[in-house]
Design a protein around this motif. Structure first.
Motif, mmCIF file in Angstrom:
data_model
loop_
_atom_site.group_PDB
_atom_site.id
_atom_site.type_symbol
_atom_site.label_atom_id
_atom_site.label_comp_id
_atom_site.label_asym_id
_atom_site.label_seq_id
_atom_site.Cartn_x
_atom_site.Cartn_y
_atom_site.Cartn_z
ATOM 1 N N GLY A 1 -12.618 3.975 -7.906
ATOM 2 C CA GLY A 1 -11.669 5.085 -7.933
ATOM 3 C C GLY A 1 -10.418 4.831 -7.113
ATOM 4 N N VAL A 2 -10.568 4.037 -6.054
ATOM 5 C CA VAL A 2 -9.428 3.784 -5.178
ATOM 6 C C VAL A 2 -8.328 3.013 -5.916
ATOM 7 C CG1 VAL A 2 -8.769 2.916 -2.912
ATOM 8 C CG2 VAL A 2 -11.114 3.639 -3.307
ATOM 9 N N GLY B 1 0.841 -1.201 0.000
ATOM 10 C CA GLY B 1 0.000 0.000 0.000
ATOM 11 C C GLY B 1 0.865 1.236 0.000
ATOM 12 N N LEU B 2 0.282 2.370 0.430
ATOM 13 C CA LEU B 2 1.018 3.634 0.436
ATOM 14 C C LEU B 2 1.305 4.070 1.868
ATOM 15 C CD1 LEU B 2 -1.063 5.588 -2.253
ATOM 16 C CD2 LEU B 2 1.159 4.473 -2.571
ATOM 17 N N LEU B 3 2.451 4.699 2.045
ATOM 18 C CA LEU B 3 2.772 5.262 3.351
ATOM 19 C C LEU B 3 1.641 6.224 3.708
ATOM 20 C CD1 LEU B 3 5.088 5.341 5.495
ATOM 21 C CD2 LEU B 3 5.836 7.448 4.385
ATOM 22 N N ARG B 4 1.123 6.119 4.936
ATOM 23 C CA ARG B 4 -0.046 6.907 5.323
ATOM 24 C C ARG B 4 0.189 8.402 5.093
ATOM 25 N NH1 ARG B 4 -3.049 7.120 11.194
ATOM 26 N NH2 ARG B 4 -5.061 7.740 10.347
ATOM 27 N N GLU C 1 -4.441 -2.742 -10.736
ATOM 28 C CA GLU C 1 -5.342 -3.271 -11.759
ATOM 29 C C GLU C 1 -6.150 -4.390 -11.137
ATOM 30 O OE1 GLU C 1 -5.779 -2.309 -14.878
ATOM 31 O OE2 GLU C 1 -4.256 -0.726 -14.688
ATOM 32 N N SER C 2 -7.423 -4.510 -11.490
ATOM 33 C CA SER C 2 -8.151 -5.648 -10.944
ATOM 34 C C SER C 2 -7.792 -6.885 -11.779
ATOM 35 C CB SER C 2 -9.652 -5.368 -10.883
ATOM 36 O OG SER C 2 -10.251 -5.667 -12.091
ATOM 37 N N GLN C 3 -7.684 -8.009 -11.098
ATOM 38 C CA GLN C 3 -7.162 -9.222 -11.739
ATOM 39 C C GLN C 3 -7.539 -10.430 -10.888
ATOM 40 O OE1 GLN C 3 -2.863 -9.370 -11.477
ATOM 41 N NE2 GLN C 3 -2.712 -11.330 -12.531
ATOM 42 N N GLY C 4 -8.003 -11.501 -11.522
ATOM 43 C CA GLY C 4 -8.285 -12.736 -10.782
ATOM 44 C C GLY C 4 -7.122 -13.705 -10.944
ATOM 45 N N PHE C 5 -7.007 -14.655 -10.017
ATOM 46 C CA PHE C 5 -5.884 -15.608 -10.076
ATOM 47 C C PHE C 5 -6.391 -17.040 -10.224
ATOM 48 C CE2 PHE C 5 -3.952 -11.886 -8.222
ATOM 49 C CZ PHE C 5 -2.670 -11.873 -8.758
ATOM 50 N N ALA C 6 -7.468 -17.191 -11.024
ATOM 51 C CA ALA C 6 -8.119 -18.508 -11.124
ATOM 52 C C ALA C 6 -7.118 -19.630 -11.436
ATOM 53 C CB ALA C 6 -9.210 -18.455 -12.182
ATOM 54 N N ARG C 7 -6.136 -19.324 -12.275
ATOM 55 C CA ARG C 7 -5.227 -20.398 -12.671
ATOM 56 C C ARG C 7 -4.166 -20.708 -11.620
ATOM 57 N NH1 ARG C 7 -2.941 -19.256 -18.206
ATOM 58 N NH2 ARG C 7 -4.463 -17.640 -18.654
ATOM 59 N N GLN C 8 -4.077 -19.839 -10.597
ATOM 60 C CA GLN C 8 -3.060 -20.080 -9.563
ATOM 61 C C GLN C 8 -3.680 -20.387 -8.201
ATOM 62 O OE1 GLN C 8 -0.743 -16.442 -10.991
ATOM 63 N NE2 GLN C 8 0.692 -17.422 -9.604
ATOM 64 N N VAL C 9 -4.966 -20.758 -8.212
ATOM 65 C CA VAL C 9 -5.606 -21.090 -6.932
ATOM 66 C C VAL C 9 -6.227 -22.468 -7.044
ATOM 67 C CG1 VAL C 9 -7.515 -20.502 -5.381
ATOM 68 C CG2 VAL C 9 -6.118 -18.685 -6.350
#
Ligand SMILES: Nc1ncnc2c1ncn2[C@@H]1O[C@H](COP(=O)(O)OP(=O)(O)O)[C@@H](O)[C@H]1O
Ligand SMILES: [Mg+2]
Length: 485
Positions: free
Chosen positions: A199-200, A130-133, A207-215
C-alpha cells in the motif's frame, strides 16, 4: 485547506525567530505563516514547543497533600524560525523588519510551502527521494548537485542508510547516471530485483521495478559471492608492501625484505611473472620466514585477487550502469587496498576523461577514511572529496560514525541526508559540519522515526524533513534473524 489560525506572536520579536502563544496544538517541524505588511505571506517553521504554567513547587506540594485544589493555568508556547518569502525575482528573502507582536500565526498551506522551499518537479535532473514530512509534496534532489558536490548519508546502525541509498541509486539509474558502489556487506545486489508491492507504494506513487540490466557486480571472492564477476588486480603493479597485506601478513619488519628479494629475482627472469611463479620460487626457502612466505603465497594464489592482468577499467565502468564492488568476506586491510586502488584508478581516469562522470558510493566510509587516517585509502578519498567535483567524480559517503570519519571528507559533502542519530559525539560532528542546522533540528535528529530523513543541500536552501519513499527494488540489508517467532 482553510487558513487555519494556530496562535499569536508575543514578546520580543527577532529577525530570525519569534515566540508564539499557541491556541492549537501543533508539532515541532510544522510549517506556519505570518502575514507581513511589507512582504506578504512569510513561511516559518516551529522549532521548539514548551508548556508553561503558574504552578510553582510550593503549590504543587500543597495540591499533592490535598490541601488546595485551585485550577492550574497553563499555556502552550512555541518558538518559530523564519524561513522567508520569494521576492519578485524568485529569490528567498527574510523580512528586514521584525513581525509585530500580536500578529496572527497560521498553519502554512501547501502551495506556499512548495513555493518557498523550492519543491518542484525537476524533470530530468530530479531524484525523487520521498515526500515532505506530513505533506503530500514531493522532495526531489538535484542530480547535478549530488554528483558535482558530494553527499553524506549519516545515521546510527539500523537507521535506514542503506535503504535510503538504495532509493538514491534507483533514481540515478533511472536517469542513466553511472555509479560505482563499494558494498562491504554485499547488500546492493538486490537492486536487480523488483520489490513486492504494498500500500505504501501507491501512496508515494512508486512502481516496483528491478534494474537487472543496469547492475553488474564484481568481487575479489567469487566463491562466497557467486553472483559476482572476479575482481583482480595486476600483480606487477602491486608494491611488495601491499603484497604483504594481500597475503595477510602484518609483520612488515620480518617479511618485507625477503619478499622484495624474492619478487626481484623472479621478475628478473620473467617480467610477466604470476603468483604461481612466486610460489614456486619460495618453495625451497629454509627457515620459518621463508616457510611462512611460501605458505602465504600459496594462499594468495588461491584467492585469485592478483593476476597477470587486472580487471579492465572498461569492464568495471559502464555508462548508466551501477557497478557493485562486493567485499563480503574480504579481510579489512585487503578491503582498504581494494578501495584505494579502485578510487584512485577512477579518479585518474576521470581526470583524463577516459570514463563517464560518475557517482562513487562508499558504504561504511569510516573504515576507509577514518579521522586522522594516514593510509593510502584515506588519502585518495580525501583528494576526491576536495577535488573530485572539478572532474565530474561525485563522492557519497555513508557512515554510522560521523565522529570517526575524516572531517575534510565530511565537510566537503554539500548534501547531507541524516536519519536517526543518538550518539552525542556523532551529533556534535554533524552539527559542526552543517550550516543552518538549528538546535531544535539537532534535537529532532535524535528521535526521527525509521524512514524520515533530514535533508540539507541537494538544491534546497533550508533543511527539510523527508519521508523516504519506498524502494522500487528489494532492500538487501534486512537484519539477520537470530530467533524466529
Ligand atoms: N524508508 C524506509 N521504509 C521502510 N523501511 C525502512 C526504511 N528505511 C529503513 N527501513 C528498514 O529498517 C531496517 C534498517 O535499514 P538499513 O537501511 O539496513 O539500516 P542501516 O543501513 O542504517 O544500518 C531495514 O530492515 C529496512 O527494511
Ligand atoms: Mg547499512
Amino acid at each position: 485547506m482553510a487558513h487555519e489560525e494556530v496562535g499569536m506572536i508575543f514578546g520580543d520579536v527577532g529577525l530570525g525567530q519569534f515566540q508564539i502563544s499557541l491556541s492549537h496544538p501543533i508539532e515541532r517541524g510544522d510549517y506556519l505563516t505570518v502575514d507581513d505588511e511589507a512582504n506578504g505571506r512569510v513561511l516559518c517553521q516551529l522549532d521548539d514547543l514548551r508548556r508553561t504554567s503558574d504552578l510553582n513547587l510550593e503549590r504543587a506540594d500543597e495540591i499533592g497533600r490535598g490541601e488546595v485544589s485551585t485550577p492550574i493555568h497553563e499555556r502552550l508556547l512555541g518558538v518559530a524560525r523564519i524561513i522567508g518569502f520569494r521576492d519578485g525575482q524568485g529569490l528567498v528573502k527574510l523580512p528586514t523588519i521584525p513581525f509585530r507582536p500580536g500578529a496572527k500565526v497560521y498553519r502554512a498551506e501547501e502551495p506556499l510551502i512548495a513555493e518557498v522551499l523550492g519543491l518542484k518537479h525537476r524533470g530530468n535532473t530530479g531524484a525523487y527521494l520521498g515526500l515532505l514530512r506530513n505533506h503530500n509534496l514531493k522532495v526531489e534532489l538535484d542530480i547535478n548537485q549530488l554528483v558535482q558536490r558530494h553527499v553524506s548519508v549519516l545515521a546510527k546502525t539500523g537507521g535506514g542508510k542503506s535503504y535510503l541509498l538504495g532509493v538514491l541509486i534507483e533514481e540515478l539509474l533511472r536517469h542513466k547516471v553511472t555509479c560505482v558502489i563499494i558494498d562491504p556487506h554485499g547488500e546492493y545486489g538486490s537492486l536487480r530485483l523488483a520489490a513486492e508491492k504494498n500500500g505504501v507504494h501507491a501512496r508515494f506513487g512508486v512502481e516496483s521495478q528491478g534494474f537487472a540490466r543496469q547492475v553488474q557486480e564484481f568481487s575479489p571472492d567469487v566463491q562466497l559471492n557467486p553472483s559476482a564477476k572476479p575482481l583482480t588486480f595486476s600483480l606487477r603493479h602491486v608494491e611488495p608492501r601491499d603484497l604483504l597485506v594481500f597475503m595477510g601478513l602484518t609483520n612488515v619488519k620480518s617479511f618485507l625484505a625477503p619478499l622484495k628479494e624474492l619478487v626481484e629475482s623472479v621478475a628478473a627472469g620473467n617480467p610477466e611473472y604470476s603468483v604461481k611463479d612466486l610460489v614456486r620460487a619460495a618453495e625451497h626457502g629454509e627457515g620459518t620466514v621463508a616457510e611462512t612466505l611460501h605458505e602465504r603465497l600459496e594462499y594468495l594464489e588461491q584467492t585469485k585477487i592478483l593476476g597477470a592482468q587486472g580487471t579492465s577499467l572498461n569492464d568495471l565502468v559502464e555508462k548508466g550502469v551501477a557497478t557493485l564492488i562486493n567485499l563480503r568476506g574480504v579481510a579489512p586491510d585487503v578491503q582498504e587496498l581494494v578501495v584505494a586502488r579502485i578510487a584512485s584508478t577512477l579518479f585518474d581516469n576521470r581526470k583524463k576523461n577516459k570514463i563517464p562522470p560518475l557517482f562513487l558510493v562508499i558504504e561504511e566510509a569510516h573504515n576507509y577514511a577514518p579521522q586522522q587516517g594516514t593510509a593510502t585509502c584515506s588519502r585518495v578519498l580525501k583528494n576526491i572529496a576536495s577535488e573530485g567535483r572539478k572532474f565530474g567524480l561525485g563522492l557519497c559517503v555513508v557512515t554510522q560514525r560521523a565522529a570517526r570519519i575524516d572531517k575534510t571528507v565530511l565537510s566537503q559533502c554539500n548534501t547531507q541526508l541524516i536519519l536517526q542519530v543518538t550518539n552525542p559525539l556523532d551529533l556534535k560532528a554533524i552539527a559542526q559540519s552543517i550550516e543552518g542546522l538549528t538546535a531544535g533540528m539537532t534535537e529532532m535528529i535524535q528521535s526521527l522515526p525509521v524512514g524520515v530523513a533530514l535533508v540539507t543541500g541537494g538544491g534546497y536552501h533550508t533543511p527539510l524533513f523527508c519521508e523516504v519513499r519506498p524502494r522500487a527494488t528489494r532492500h538487501g540489508g534486512e537484519s539477520v534473524r537470530i530467533v524466529d517467532n
